[in-house]
Design a protein around this motif. Structure first.
Motif, PDB file in Angstrom:
ATOM      1  N   ALA A  50       0.839  -1.206   0.000  1.00  0.00           N
ATOM      2  CA  ALA A  50       0.000   0.000   0.000  1.00  0.00           C
ATOM      3  C   ALA A  50       0.867   1.247   0.000  1.00  0.00           C
ATOM      4  O   ALA A  50       1.858   1.325   0.717  1.00  0.00           O
ATOM      5  CB  ALA A  50      -0.882  -0.016   1.248  1.00  0.00           C
ATOM      6  N   PRO A  51       0.513   2.255  -0.810  1.00  0.00           N
ATOM      7  CA  PRO A  51       1.240   3.522  -0.774  1.00  0.00           C
ATOM      8  C   PRO A  51       0.885   4.294   0.482  1.00  0.00           C
ATOM      9  O   PRO A  51      -0.034   3.939   1.215  1.00  0.00           O
ATOM     10  CB  PRO A  51       0.735   4.244  -2.030  1.00  0.00           C
ATOM     11  CG  PRO A  51      -0.639   3.697  -2.244  1.00  0.00           C
ATOM     12  CD  PRO A  51      -0.588   2.260  -1.773  1.00  0.00           C
ATOM     13  N   CYS A  52       1.608   5.380   0.704  1.00  0.00           N
ATOM     14  CA  CYS A  52       1.351   6.234   1.855  1.00  0.00           C
ATOM     15  C   CYS A  52      -0.075   6.753   1.818  1.00  0.00           C
ATOM     16  O   CYS A  52      -0.549   7.213   0.787  1.00  0.00           O
ATOM     17  CB  CYS A  52       2.341   7.399   1.827  1.00  0.00           C
ATOM     18  SG  CYS A  52       1.910   8.783   2.860  1.00  0.00           S
ATOM     19  N   SER A  53      -0.752   6.683   2.949  1.00  0.00           N
ATOM     20  CA  SER A  53      -2.129   7.160   3.042  1.00  0.00           C
ATOM     21  C   SER A  53      -2.219   8.207   4.139  1.00  0.00           C
ATOM     22  O   SER A  53      -2.430   7.882   5.313  1.00  0.00           O
ATOM     23  CB  SER A  53      -3.087   5.997   3.373  1.00  0.00           C
ATOM     24  OG  SER A  53      -2.936   4.961   2.437  1.00  0.00           O
ATOM     25  N   PRO A  54      -2.036   9.506   3.786  1.00  0.00           N
ATOM     26  CA  PRO A  54      -2.065  10.549   4.820  1.00  0.00           C
ATOM     27  C   PRO A  54      -3.418  10.610   5.512  1.00  0.00           C
ATOM     28  O   PRO A  54      -4.459  10.360   4.899  1.00  0.00           O
ATOM     29  CB  PRO A  54      -1.803  11.842   4.035  1.00  0.00           C
ATOM     30  CG  PRO A  54      -1.289  11.416   2.699  1.00  0.00           C
ATOM     31  CD  PRO A  54      -1.845  10.052   2.452  1.00  0.00           C
ATOM     32  N   PRO A  56      -6.771  12.143   6.840  1.00  0.00           N
ATOM     33  CA  PRO A  56      -7.582  13.205   6.243  1.00  0.00           C
ATOM     34  C   PRO A  56      -7.408  14.555   6.922  1.00  0.00           C
ATOM     35  O   PRO A  56      -7.595  15.584   6.311  1.00  0.00           O
ATOM     36  CB  PRO A  56      -9.013  12.691   6.418  1.00  0.00           C
ATOM     37  CG  PRO A  56      -8.883  11.223   6.605  1.00  0.00           C
ATOM     38  CD  PRO A  56      -7.572  10.999   7.273  1.00  0.00           C
ATOM     39  N   GLY A 132       1.372   1.119   3.900  1.00  0.00           N
ATOM     40  CA  GLY A 132       0.472   2.251   4.054  1.00  0.00           C
ATOM     41  C   GLY A 132       0.980   3.335   4.974  1.00  0.00           C
ATOM     42  O   GLY A 132       0.356   4.388   5.093  1.00  0.00           O
ATOM     43  N   CYS A 134       2.924   6.471   6.473  1.00  0.00           N
ATOM     44  CA  CYS A 134       3.333   7.768   5.918  1.00  0.00           C
ATOM     45  C   CYS A 134       4.431   8.363   6.784  1.00  0.00           C
ATOM     46  O   CYS A 134       4.395   8.259   8.003  1.00  0.00           O
ATOM     47  CB  CYS A 134       2.151   8.740   5.908  1.00  0.00           C
ATOM     48  SG  CYS A 134       1.229   8.701   4.382  1.00  0.00           S
ATOM     49  N   GLY A 151       6.170   6.302  -2.507  1.00  0.00           N
ATOM     50  CA  GLY A 151       5.129   5.586  -1.780  1.00  0.00           C
ATOM     51  C   GLY A 151       5.144   5.780  -0.278  1.00  0.00           C
ATOM     52  O   GLY A 151       4.269   5.257   0.418  1.00  0.00           O
ATOM     53  N   ALA A 154       3.523  11.982   1.511  1.00  0.00           N
ATOM     54  CA  ALA A 154       2.282  12.570   1.005  1.00  0.00           C
ATOM     55  C   ALA A 154       2.456  13.050  -0.436  1.00  0.00           C
ATOM     56  O   ALA A 154       3.568  13.351  -0.868  1.00  0.00           O
ATOM     57  CB  ALA A 154       1.869  13.734   1.904  1.00  0.00           C
TER      58      ALA A 154
END
Length: 423
Positions: A50-54, A56, A132, A134, A151, A154
């Motif tokens: 999974a790529p980085c998921s900042p 919200p 995932g 970040c 990845g 952000a």
């Protein structure tokens, strides 16, 4: 009284066995600590990671034309592609301080102070990495792999790197790393650098151990083939790719101007970019290349020379856009602030030889077989307002990484062995 012949032979035999075992242990350790060189992209993070998921709630920093003109938010997501022998340790210290001050999340290596260089970077090399995850700042030595790095940060992360005149970089790299590049051991003259440059093809082996340190090191660090044919169209394609990927390419020769541009880009304050020169060699260890040798070194590192020429031109276009007079004012302000901190922080006001450094926490890492890197002594009486900043500004990379909680067991073990053997 001399030992009987039999006992003397037994002693020698035991010594040989112990020596062989110890040598085998060192080779095993070094083969683990220094991974093999890969000319192509290595198998890195497993497919589907999974790529980085900042989160919200994380605000996106705006991208103003002139960040420090007002109305912007400081940028906190930064990738610094740390090249070798380019004043990058000084810039690293700036990033460490900013990240520590603001409680940012670093992507650090695990076990050592680089990401398994000279192998290509992979997300899995990051300490405590989880798919995932970040990170705000990535800044340790690596061989760049854009997709893997991308990845981890952000989408609006700022990418920066620093270049240096390739002939000067080659000179510095030759003196710093030459002893761990086996093909240089064939050089018998007093001035090994001059001897090498008279006929580099006679000595250079692109498949040799650590050979990458002695030809087009910038190209190599950025993830490209450092032995690429200079006539190949790929050379220009790679240079343009660097231009697309990096928001700012700093120049070591114009470090203060570079920091002013960086401060503006990141919307940082003046205190954020204050610095002392770290990891510098003493003057007696820095023979300058003559005109002819300088030309030979440039020709030998022609890929780096083309890269540097391109970004030297783009750098001055950025300076023009920033404004020459404004640049002069801000550089002067930075230098005044640095000078003020020098008087506040540094005992004696200048860098000293390794033997004169009183606190081991201020002792920089030295090249194999030499003590040529300068360091500092911290003043013993510093006011409370500046005590923490002074110490952080003067702390060498390895010690700062340990202060930040990085697992450096391989680096520390290697240092113990070097100290024991007095290497």
């Amino acid at each position: 009284m001399p030992l009987p012949q039999k006992k003397r032979w037994e002693s020698m035999a035991k010594g040989l066995v112990l020596g062989a075992l110890f040598t085998s242990f060192l080779l095993l350790l070094y083969s683990y600590a220094v991974p093999p060189l890969y000319t192509g992209l290595a198998s890195t993070t497993p497919e589907g990671a999974a790529p980085c998921s900042p989160a919200p709630s994380e605000p996106e920093a705006p991208t103003p034309a002139n960040g420090s003109a007002g109305g912007c938010q400081p940028r906190r997501d930064i990738v610094f592609m740390k090249t070798h022998k380019t004043a990058s340790s000084t810039l690293l210290n700036i990033l460490f301080r900013f990240g520590q001050k603001h409680g940012l999340k670093f992507a650090f290596p695990n076990g050592r102070n680089d990401f398994d260089y000279p192998a290509f970077f992979a997300r899995s090399l990051v300490q405590d990495y989880r798919p995932g995850a970040c990170f705000n700042i990535i800044c340790n030595h690596m061989r760049f792999h854009y997709d893997e790095v991308r990845g981890l940060v952000a989408p609006n992360a700022t990418f920066i790197t620093v270049l240096r005149d390739p002939a000067r970089l080659f000179e510095s790299s030759f003196h710093y790393f030459g002893s761990v590049v086996p093909f240089t051991w064939k050089l018998s003259g007093r001035d090994k650098l001059a001897e090498f440059l008279q006929d580099p093809d006679r000595y250079y082996d692109p498949r040799g151990y650590n050979a990458h340190y002695l030809r087009n090191l910038l190209f190599f660090d950025l993830g490209y083939d450092s032995d690429l044919d200079p006539g190949s169209p790929q050379v220009q394609e790679h240079i343009l790719e660097v231009e697309r990927r990096f928001h700012l390419v700093l120049l070591q020769e114009y470090f203060d101007e570079s920091l002013v541009l960086l401060k503006d880009l990141l919307c940082w304050g003046l205190e954020d970019v204050l610095y002392f020169k770290l990891n510098a060699r003493r003057a007696s260890a820095v023979p300058r290349l003559s005109g002819e040798l300088y030309r030979r070194a440039t020709a030998w590192n022609v890929l780096d020379a083309r890269l540097y020429h391109h970004f030297n031109a783009s750098f001055w276009r950025k300076v023009e856009a920033f404004g020459r007079e404004r640049m002069a004012r801000e550089v002067a302000a930075l230098r005044r602030a640095n000078e003020r901190m020098r008087r506040i922080c540094i005992d004696g006001g200048h860098a000293v030889d390794a033997a004169a450094i009183q606190d081991s926490a201020m002792q920089p890492w030295q090249p194999l077989g030499a003590k040529s890197i300068l360091g500092y002594n911290l003043k013993k009486s510093i006011g409370q307002r500046h005590a923490q900043l002074c110490r952080r500004m003067l702390t060498p990379e390895i010690q700062y990484l340990m202060d930040l909680g990085v697992n450096l067991w391989i680096t520390k073990l290697w240092k113990f062995i070097r100290d024991f053997l007095r290497w």
